[in-house]
Design a protein around this motif. Sequence first.
Motif, PDB file in Angstrom:
ATOM      1  N   MET A 297       0.805  -1.224   0.000  1.00 14.63           N
ATOM      2  CA  MET A 297       0.000   0.000   0.000  1.00 14.63           C
ATOM      3  C   MET A 297       0.838   1.274   0.000  1.00 14.63           C
ATOM      4  O   MET A 297       0.455   2.286  -0.598  1.00 14.63           O
ATOM      5  N   VAL A 298       1.967   1.265   0.673  1.00 10.04           N
ATOM      6  CA  VAL A 298       2.789   2.482   0.831  1.00 10.04           C
ATOM      7  C   VAL A 298       3.937   2.460  -0.177  1.00 10.04           C
ATOM      8  O   VAL A 298       4.604   1.438  -0.352  1.00 10.04           O
ATOM      9  N   LYS A 299       4.179   3.601  -0.836  1.00 11.35           N
ATOM     10  CA  LYS A 299       5.257   3.730  -1.815  1.00 11.35           C
ATOM     11  C   LYS A 299       6.245   4.808  -1.381  1.00 11.35           C
ATOM     12  O   LYS A 299       5.877   5.763  -0.685  1.00 11.35           O
ATOM     13  N   ASP A 300       7.474   4.663  -1.799  1.00  8.23           N
ATOM     14  CA  ASP A 300       8.470   5.711  -1.628  1.00  8.23           C
ATOM     15  C   ASP A 300       8.037   6.903  -2.492  1.00  8.23           C
ATOM     16  O   ASP A 300       7.909   6.775  -3.715  1.00  8.23           O
ATOM     17  N   PRO A 301       7.785   8.079  -1.891  1.00  6.92           N
ATOM     18  CA  PRO A 301       7.304   9.218  -2.693  1.00  6.92           C
ATOM     19  C   PRO A 301       8.270   9.644  -3.793  1.00  6.92           C
ATOM     20  O   PRO A 301       7.859  10.289  -4.759  1.00  6.92           O
ATOM     21  N   ALA A 302       9.536   9.265  -3.673  1.00 11.45           N
ATOM     22  CA  ALA A 302      10.498   9.613  -4.724  1.00 11.45           C
ATOM     23  C   ALA A 302      10.340   8.724  -5.959  1.00 11.45           C
ATOM     24  O   ALA A 302      10.857   9.066  -7.030  1.00 11.45           O
ATOM     25  N   LEU A 303       9.645   7.596  -5.808  1.00 10.43           N
ATOM     26  CA  LEU A 303       9.391   6.667  -6.916  1.00 10.43           C
ATOM     27  C   LEU A 303      10.665   6.341  -7.706  1.00 10.43           C
ATOM     28  O   LEU A 303      10.714   6.487  -8.934  1.00 10.43           O
ATOM     29  N   PRO A 304      11.716   5.869  -7.040  1.00  9.42           N
ATOM     30  CA  PRO A 304      12.978   5.606  -7.745  1.00  9.42           C
ATOM     31  C   PRO A 304      12.883   4.398  -8.674  1.00  9.42           C
ATOM     32  O   PRO A 304      12.062   3.504  -8.474  1.00  9.42           O
ATOM     33  N   ASP A 305      13.727   4.374  -9.694  1.00  5.36           N
ATOM     34  CA  ASP A 305      13.801   3.220 -10.587  1.00  5.36           C
ATOM     35  C   ASP A 305      14.213   1.971  -9.805  1.00  5.36           C
ATOM     36  O   ASP A 305      14.934   2.048  -8.796  1.00  5.36           O
ATOM     37  N   LEU A 306      13.769   0.817 -10.312  1.00  2.00           N
ATOM     38  CA  LEU A 306      14.146  -0.455  -9.705  1.00  2.00           C
ATOM     39  C   LEU A 306      15.260  -1.154 -10.470  1.00  2.00           C
ATOM     40  O   LEU A 306      15.962  -1.988  -9.918  1.00  2.00           O
ATOM     41  N   GLY A 307      15.344  -0.880 -11.767  1.00  2.00           N
ATOM     42  CA  GLY A 307      16.376  -1.531 -12.549  1.00  2.00           C
ATOM     43  C   GLY A 307      16.089  -2.983 -12.866  1.00  2.00           C
ATOM     44  O   GLY A 307      17.016  -3.761 -13.122  1.00  2.00           O
ATOM     45  N   LEU A 308      14.817  -3.366 -12.846  1.00  2.00           N
ATOM     46  CA  LEU A 308      14.426  -4.742 -13.143  1.00  2.00           C
ATOM     47  C   LEU A 308      13.858  -4.837 -14.551  1.00  2.00           C
ATOM     48  O   LEU A 308      13.256  -3.888 -15.064  1.00  2.00           O
TER      49      LEU A 308
END
Length: 543
Positions: free
Chosen positions: A210-221
């Motif tokens: 439910m909770v996301k990092d507000p910076a929404l960084p890339d995962l690289g997957l």
Amino acid sequence: MSNSPDAWWRSAVIYQVYIRSFADGNGDGIGDIAGLRSRLPYLADLGIDAIWINPWYPSPLADGGYDVADYRDIHPAYGTLDEARRLITEAHELGLRVILDIVPNHTSDQHAWFRQALAAGPGSPERNRYIFRDGRGEDGSLPPNDWHAAFGGPTWTRIDDGQWYLHLFAPEQPDLNWDNPQVRAEFEAILRFWFDLGVDGFRIDVAHGMVKDPALPDLGLSEFSVLALEGQEDHPHWDREDIHTIFRSWRAIADSYPDPRVFVAEAHVRPGRLADYLRDDELHTAFNFDFLKCPLEADQLRKVIDRSITDLAVLGAPATWVLSNHDETRHVTRYGRAYTGVTAPMRDEGHPSDRALGTRRARAATLLMLALPGGAYIYQGEELGLYEVDDLPEEALQDPTWERSGHTVRGRDGCRVPLPWTGDTPPFGFGPQGSTPWLPQPEDWKSHTAEANQADPTSMLHLYRTALHLRRTLPDLTSKELCWIDSPNGTLLFQRGTGLLCALNLSDQPIPLPHGCRPLLASEPLGNDGTLPPDTAVWLHRA
């Protein structure tokens, strides 16, 4: 108190109702509340403690109801709120509690909030209830990051004004912004609405997401990953620490009722993290996916059982065991396939399954599961010995994975085929004769109907009923302790309480049973020489 040592949920057996496929009361081919109400006596007779009903809310059904358009009503195909109230009352009169599904990670794109967000425009309070972002690149034509969706394809969809919205699943399921106080207040109100109607608890869908990092960084997957990366402590959208603040507020609401309500989490998390969700002031239980996904091999099973019990014992929380559900291949089919590596193939239509072997192993796994301390979940139809229908015609497939994968992954429809109740031809009593179920049933399910099971004293249904009756009546099975006893390679042997033993033989040879023990229930006939055959489990009473 809901966390007392004798609370009902600590050892409950809960039956999962995929309502669309359980029983059709009006003949339209879709399961409904009327059908479920008509089968409540069957469920009570089975010996369960509660039912968990998959989402029955208004929905466009882009993902089987997990795209909710209104959290305070009933989908017209399933019935009405008045019928839901009557169902809850009738279930309680039969001694059955009722647990609903809540979907807090995302709504339907037809939910009033999302329609308001689209109309309000960038930067509006309405849009802030969801996760909208500008795109990357000079013209904003690139998605905000590189995340991938669970059902295939990108996890971002661009709308007409140029912004993008996040959906970890299908585009019809926009993710909510749980940093928004309005979102938190709305779901607290939804919980109270259903608790006030008498609902006893909720299963929480995607509780870890439910909770996301507000910076929404890339995962690289290169593709979607349901679990956090190995060794990654700060995944941007799975198992984030802030989720626990939400669940503490939910627990306070549940505990405010005279008969406290309960929660079970669907949480796919790294080993050792599940216990964080089950602290005294958070959720009550969580599905044990390690057990479901474990190959039916003695050493692997013992490791999973020990780890599950040990991790949760620190918090005084019970383990919750499960073999199948609406998202996984039915275990009769899984256990009939050869294993590769250390995990069982979940959806591997390319590998044939030996149905007789899978059924034998499924019967043994059932006695193992129901002998373990803690709670257990039964997925509708497993008590009838149903197998995965992996040859559904392509035109019948409705799981979003089928379309999103470009018709390369068939999805979950094979475990969601409507139940067979009576008769020799479809719809097998699922609905009135002549009605057409929403997914086609195999012709040979005539030997798996509840009626056929009832007539056969050696059937899967009789095994479940007998095991559940013994589980309720044998004092040893109410104890919290499990004590392992040395046994040959490929086998498991443990004691519950002071006098009940469970033996499981997964080797390729019969094994002798412990001396001085009387068989109570076996998954298959025991050997004439008193041995336990391969792929067989037995409950024993030690004199």
